[in-house]
Design a protein around this motif. Sequence first.
Motif, mmCIF file in Angstrom:
data_model
loop_
_atom_site.group_PDB
_atom_site.id
_atom_site.type_symbol
_atom_site.label_atom_id
_atom_site.label_comp_id
_atom_site.label_asym_id
_atom_site.label_seq_id
_atom_site.Cartn_x
_atom_site.Cartn_y
_atom_site.Cartn_z
ATOM 1 N N LYS A 193 0.832 -1.203 0.000
ATOM 2 C CA LYS A 193 0.000 0.000 0.000
ATOM 3 C C LYS A 193 0.871 1.259 0.000
ATOM 4 O O LYS A 193 1.856 1.338 0.734
ATOM 5 C CB LYS A 193 -0.897 0.000 1.235
ATOM 6 C CG LYS A 193 -1.830 1.200 1.332
ATOM 7 C CD LYS A 193 -2.695 1.119 2.581
ATOM 8 C CE LYS A 193 -3.609 2.322 2.715
ATOM 9 N NZ LYS A 193 -4.450 2.235 3.933
ATOM 10 N N ILE A 194 0.522 2.222 -0.853
ATOM 11 C CA ILE A 194 1.223 3.505 -0.889
ATOM 12 C C ILE A 194 0.189 4.625 -0.976
ATOM 13 O O ILE A 194 -0.997 4.378 -1.192
ATOM 14 C CB ILE A 194 2.201 3.598 -2.094
ATOM 15 C CG1 ILE A 194 1.449 3.404 -3.420
ATOM 16 C CG2 ILE A 194 3.325 2.582 -1.955
ATOM 17 C CD1 ILE A 194 2.324 3.596 -4.657
ATOM 18 N N THR A 195 0.648 5.858 -0.818
ATOM 19 C CA THR A 195 -0.253 7.008 -0.905
ATOM 20 C C THR A 195 -0.438 7.418 -2.364
ATOM 21 O O THR A 195 0.343 7.039 -3.253
ATOM 22 C CB THR A 195 0.307 8.213 -0.142
ATOM 23 O OG1 THR A 195 1.538 8.615 -0.768
ATOM 24 C CG2 THR A 195 0.559 7.853 1.319
ATOM 25 N N LYS A 196 -1.455 8.199 -2.603
ATOM 26 C CA LYS A 196 -1.699 8.715 -3.941
ATOM 27 C C LYS A 196 -0.516 9.563 -4.405
ATOM 28 O O LYS A 196 -0.090 9.470 -5.571
ATOM 29 C CB LYS A 196 -2.982 9.549 -3.942
ATOM 30 C CG LYS A 196 -3.307 10.198 -5.286
ATOM 31 C CD LYS A 196 -4.559 11.056 -5.193
ATOM 32 C CE LYS A 196 -4.854 11.714 -6.539
ATOM 33 N NZ LYS A 196 -6.064 12.586 -6.465
ATOM 34 N N GLU A 197 0.018 10.365 -3.495
ATOM 35 C CA GLU A 197 1.133 11.245 -3.853
ATOM 36 C C GLU A 197 2.373 10.440 -4.247
ATOM 37 O O GLU A 197 3.064 10.769 -5.220
ATOM 38 C CB GLU A 197 1.461 12.170 -2.676
ATOM 39 C CG GLU A 197 0.394 13.220 -2.359
ATOM 40 C CD GLU A 197 -0.849 12.630 -1.717
ATOM 41 O OE1 GLU A 197 -1.929 13.233 -1.858
ATOM 42 O OE2 GLU A 197 -0.735 11.535 -1.083
ATOM 43 N N TYR A 198 2.649 9.379 -3.482
ATOM 44 C CA TYR A 198 3.821 8.548 -3.792
ATOM 45 C C TYR A 198 3.622 7.815 -5.115
ATOM 46 O O TYR A 198 4.550 7.680 -5.918
ATOM 47 C CB TYR A 198 4.079 7.559 -2.662
ATOM 48 C CG TYR A 198 5.375 6.787 -2.806
ATOM 49 C CD1 TYR A 198 6.534 7.396 -3.272
ATOM 50 C CD2 TYR A 198 5.439 5.452 -2.466
ATOM 51 C CE1 TYR A 198 7.722 6.692 -3.406
ATOM 52 C CE2 TYR A 198 6.616 4.721 -2.593
ATOM 53 C CZ TYR A 198 7.756 5.358 -3.066
ATOM 54 O OH TYR A 198 8.922 4.651 -3.201
ATOM 55 N N TYR A 199 2.376 7.373 -5.354
ATOM 56 C CA TYR A 199 2.082 6.726 -6.634
ATOM 57 C C TYR A 199 2.376 7.672 -7.796
ATOM 58 O O TYR A 199 3.030 7.301 -8.778
ATOM 59 C CB TYR A 199 0.616 6.267 -6.692
ATOM 60 C CG TYR A 199 0.184 5.911 -8.090
ATOM 61 C CD1 TYR A 199 0.474 4.658 -8.629
ATOM 62 C CD2 TYR A 199 -0.464 6.848 -8.906
ATOM 63 C CE1 TYR A 199 0.110 4.342 -9.926
ATOM 64 C CE2 TYR A 199 -0.836 6.527 -10.211
ATOM 65 C CZ TYR A 199 -0.541 5.274 -10.712
ATOM 66 O OH TYR A 199 -0.885 4.970 -12.012
ATOM 67 N N GLU A 200 1.880 8.896 -7.681
ATOM 68 C CA GLU A 200 2.073 9.862 -8.767
ATOM 69 C C GLU A 200 3.543 10.193 -8.962
ATOM 70 O O GLU A 200 4.008 10.373 -10.091
ATOM 71 C CB GLU A 200 1.267 11.129 -8.482
ATOM 72 C CG GLU A 200 -0.244 10.895 -8.567
ATOM 73 C CD GLU A 200 -1.060 12.088 -8.115
ATOM 74 O OE1 GLU A 200 -0.473 12.987 -7.450
ATOM 75 O OE2 GLU A 200 -2.274 12.131 -8.401
ATOM 76 N N SER A 201 4.292 10.249 -7.860
ATOM 77 C CA SER A 201 5.723 10.511 -7.940
ATOM 78 C C SER A 201 6.447 9.383 -8.665
ATOM 79 O O SER A 201 7.283 9.629 -9.548
ATOM 80 C CB SER A 201 6.306 10.689 -6.535
ATOM 81 O OG SER A 201 7.711 10.758 -6.573
ATOM 82 N N LEU A 202 6.126 8.146 -8.314
ATOM 83 C CA LEU A 202 6.750 6.985 -8.962
ATOM 84 C C LEU A 202 6.352 6.904 -10.428
ATOM 85 O O LEU A 202 7.206 6.773 -11.318
ATOM 86 C CB LEU A 202 6.341 5.697 -8.245
ATOM 87 C CG LEU A 202 7.012 5.349 -6.921
ATOM 88 C CD1 LEU A 202 6.345 4.120 -6.316
ATOM 89 C CD2 LEU A 202 8.502 5.075 -7.132
#
Length: 718
Positions: A677-686
């Motif tokens: 599980k990750i955050t939306k912000e981390y997903y967008e960064s990756l």
Amino acid sequence: MQVFEVPEGMPRSVWENKYARKTDTGFQTWSERVTEVVEGNFLLDPRTRDDYEEEMRETMELARAGIMPFSGRHLQHGDLRQPDKIGEVFVNCSTAMFSFIEFWLLLKGSGVGRCYDSDLCRVNWDFMPNCRFVLSEKHPDYQEGIESLEEAVHKYDSESEDVRWFEVADSGEGWVKVVEILETASSQAKHQDKLYIFDFSKVRGAGEPIKGQQGRPASGPVPFMHSLGKVSTIKGAGMKPWKQAMFIDHYLSSCVAVGGIRRSARIAVKSWRDKDVIEFIDIKRVASPRAKLYSANNSIAVDAEFWAGALRPEPSHARRVYEAAVGAAYFDKTGEPGFLNVDLLTNNETGLDNITPDTYISAKMQKMLDLHPKTMELIEHTLRWAKKKRYKFIVNPCAEICISLMGGYCVIGDLCLANAENTQDCLNAARLMARFLMRVNLMPSLYASEVTRTNRIGVGLTGIHEFAYKQFGLTFLDILDEEKSLEFWSFIDEMRRAVEISAVDYAEEIGVAIPHTMTTIKPSGTVSKVMNCTEGAHLAALLWYIRWVQYPKGDSQVAAHKKRGYPVKDIDEQYSGHCAIGFPTRQPISDLMGDDVTIASAASPMEQYEWIRLLEKHWLGGRGCHNQVSYTLKYDPEVVSFVEFADMLLENQPTVKACAVMPSISKSAYVYVPEEKITKEYYESLAGNIDRYTNEAVGDALECDSGGCPIEFDINNR
């Protein structure tokens, strides 16, 4: 109507690995594949083309739009050759009363349910002949430790009446014949001192293509020989016949898991009234993973009388069974055994008198399998006992279909509501799906008489949560308020009625039985991943996460993915010589609903039980109607105590036909988890720093939480 295109990433990977056939330029599109599926299905229609032309055009349009994705079985096997195939490759699930039939069904890719009540397991495998399984030294798979044909010919007296030789044919039916011979011989005491020798030298080697399975690689004879070696250890082990059958079916299904056809899926059911039910509950309570009978989900068949006894604190058989079952489920952290409310299943015995020893297996299949007269006597004897049962229906491994415990099928097809632009398209798809599935029941099959009797189908739903929000503006919590969501539930009722009316009209038109059951909700994991929507009745587990997939460190793909920006994790500490590549993934419902999404871990068990009850009421039509909702409810054993768990089951499980209740196990001790599980912000960064492949690895994403679903291997051998 817009044509559906499979999204890039995991959906494209699943699509190209599981369903799309190769072309000269790559892979079939969604439109190309479903066109073949629909055309092949309508070739089964007994009406003239002029009679069904408009219906086929409408079905084709809805299928190309992704509103009628059918099921994986149709997507894999459907084409213009469908009239020449057998029905087993199109059915999702089945039941069996005999090990050789269960093995055959597993080989054909069906999930299989079996009732292991003591009165139904009539074969005493202590009467099994002594066995040898031999292979020529010239066979490419021959290895040390296997008895060679050359040695066996020299060793055993082929002239003796007590020594019998069998040459195993190079086919699935040839393998099934071995099990039939052993099972039938074991039903008679006179063979226990004889020696049966099975020669596997004619069976093709590992890796050779199987023509009837889209060229998938054969497993070769060795895995099956090893399984049979384990089967032979049951003789003299001191087990009761029902327990012998459980071990034997496990050994045989494990062989299917090794082979190049498909991972097997089974459910084992035993009545709470059975005198050996406590032993059944304890059968998986062993420390060694190797010793566990892991190939089946175990469930206890219960009814209102059971729950009444379980509710009373004073000692009773029902109370003892309940306490033993919930103790095993909670403290072993398996969720097993489950509880199956057989008295709530659709119990329609119309035409059951037509299921006789002569008709139990169709004449065509009796000939194909070359069944021995003594096998037919065994069938007659067991069928007589089965017809005496109080409850004659159990379920498939995922529990969404009600099927005769004597043997039967169900063919299933999904409606993807998430892809519908309006409610009328859903009603049209519901009407047409019923007819699509009924045509499959016209195909030849082993249980042709039972198919003719019941004409059982299962029109399923997936993408429900997206549909509720797009068409009605409702969140999951809104839906649970039946008054607030009246318009939504009224529409679900209307869809069910569309299925029922269409099925009745079509049955009368082509002269077949009205289907005994018509609606269902299956897990729909693989097809829903292609559709990129929530799966069946389930809530999304995660909205933004990284799918970690293992690779050997030396694999060229590691460097290639790293160069494109995919995260790479060293997992050598726990998985020697391996690393994991991360694939950032998001659920599209997060874009649609934003903060209004409820994920599974945020919904309470009570809310999830209410969700099942409402689906049963409106999509299934209430108790005793149609099939079931397949649902896996997760709880956190770190938060939910044993007493709370036991009380939760006692209060809610009697109110639904079936529900798997599984613990969410902490994976903090592992160097990586398949889905992080990750955050939306981390997903967008990756995601913003990755040059993504259109087809990304799937890894463990297709694994079923309950372990009940059989997952097809890649058809393109990748």
